[in-house]
Design an enzyme around this catalytic site. Sequence first.
Site, mmCIF file in Angstrom:
data_model
loop_
_atom_site.group_PDB
_atom_site.id
_atom_site.type_symbol
_atom_site.label_atom_id
_atom_site.label_comp_id
_atom_site.label_asym_id
_atom_site.label_seq_id
_atom_site.Cartn_x
_atom_site.Cartn_y
_atom_site.Cartn_z
ATOM 1 N N TYR A 1 0.833 -1.200 0.000
ATOM 2 C CA TYR A 1 0.000 0.000 0.000
ATOM 3 C C TYR A 1 0.866 1.249 0.000
ATOM 4 O O TYR A 1 2.055 1.214 0.346
ATOM 5 C CB TYR A 1 -0.937 0.016 1.221
ATOM 6 C CG TYR A 1 -0.223 0.081 2.557
ATOM 7 C CD1 TYR A 1 0.061 1.305 3.169
ATOM 8 C CD2 TYR A 1 0.178 -1.077 3.216
ATOM 9 C CE1 TYR A 1 0.715 1.372 4.389
ATOM 10 C CE2 TYR A 1 0.837 -1.027 4.429
ATOM 11 C CZ TYR A 1 1.093 0.204 5.025
ATOM 12 O OH TYR A 1 1.744 0.259 6.224
ATOM 13 N N CYS A 2 0.256 2.377 -0.428
ATOM 14 C CA CYS A 2 0.908 3.681 -0.333
ATOM 15 C C CYS A 2 -0.021 4.592 0.465
ATOM 16 O O CYS A 2 -0.785 4.119 1.294
ATOM 17 C CB CYS A 2 1.229 4.246 -1.716
ATOM 18 S SG CYS A 2 -0.210 4.509 -2.755
ATOM 19 N N THR A 3 0.024 5.897 0.238
ATOM 20 C CA THR A 3 -0.719 6.846 1.066
ATOM 21 C C THR A 3 -2.206 6.567 1.109
ATOM 22 O O THR A 3 -2.832 6.613 2.158
ATOM 23 C CB THR A 3 -0.497 8.285 0.560
ATOM 24 O OG1 THR A 3 0.902 8.518 0.431
ATOM 25 C CG2 THR A 3 -1.083 9.298 1.529
#
Length: 289
Positions: free
Chosen positions: A234-236
């Site tokens: 995942y990212c932001t």
Amino acid sequence: MLIPTGLHHALNSVFWFDTVGINDIGNFWDNEGERGITGRYQAGYFPIMMFGLPGAALAMYHTAKTQFKKAAGSILLASALTAFLTGVTEPLEFSFMFLAPLLYVVHAALTGLSLFIAASFEWTAGFGFSAGLIDFVLSTQVPIANQPYMLILQGLVFFVLYYVIFRVIIKVLDLKTPGRDDSVLAAEAPTGAGVEGVEGVDEKSSSFDDKYSKKADQILIGLGGKENIDTIDYCTTRLRINVMDEAKIDDAIIKSAGAHGVIRPGRNNVHVVVGTEVEHVAEEMKRLV
């Protein structure tokens, strides 16, 4: 226009950082440069993220079908508040960019116009994370900021612009924005599908103690079950998933879990836009798998 692919920061880095010597963010927070000039590659985003996009969210809510208003309102309100406070706009942008691409083109044009206006009048402010209220308040304390309060007035104008333009286009063209697309908001996974309806997701591994467990389980169903998962990252705001067979993915089920969008940047590679709670959802998905 690069946001859907996640490549916008490649362009941002040219102006915001010291890639070619501009370094707008660094110079602003170091209070170096020229008043009214330093910060111009940032200032115009505040009226859009704090006011324009929330105006668009209100327009989409007011044009939603009555039976879907509550569901659409919960998504749009959370996304609008996130944009206003923190400047994280992906959850809101992904709620309409694929359902109604024309609105996204309008959004891109209005963002450019906002940057042009702020730069022309030399109203400047800066951000360390993104153009939300928190960064705006902090940036007003930097001496090189020039008439940052004018960005609030500009923002109020853009709130009206976004609201009116979005509402008119949605109604005239009958665009399928949140609350108007029956297939998205009406889609529901079968009750218990996470433990019975999808191969590889067993009852003992599915915990429904909190909203993250429910959302993770529903997204996992939409991705074809745990046997279809290769990797989870995942990212932001996005889950980044590699699957075994992309044909097993059901976008409607994923969106019924509250996801704002589903993107396929490559074969067997899927991005699910969840929002700022993405870390909790990702960890719960890893636990389920």
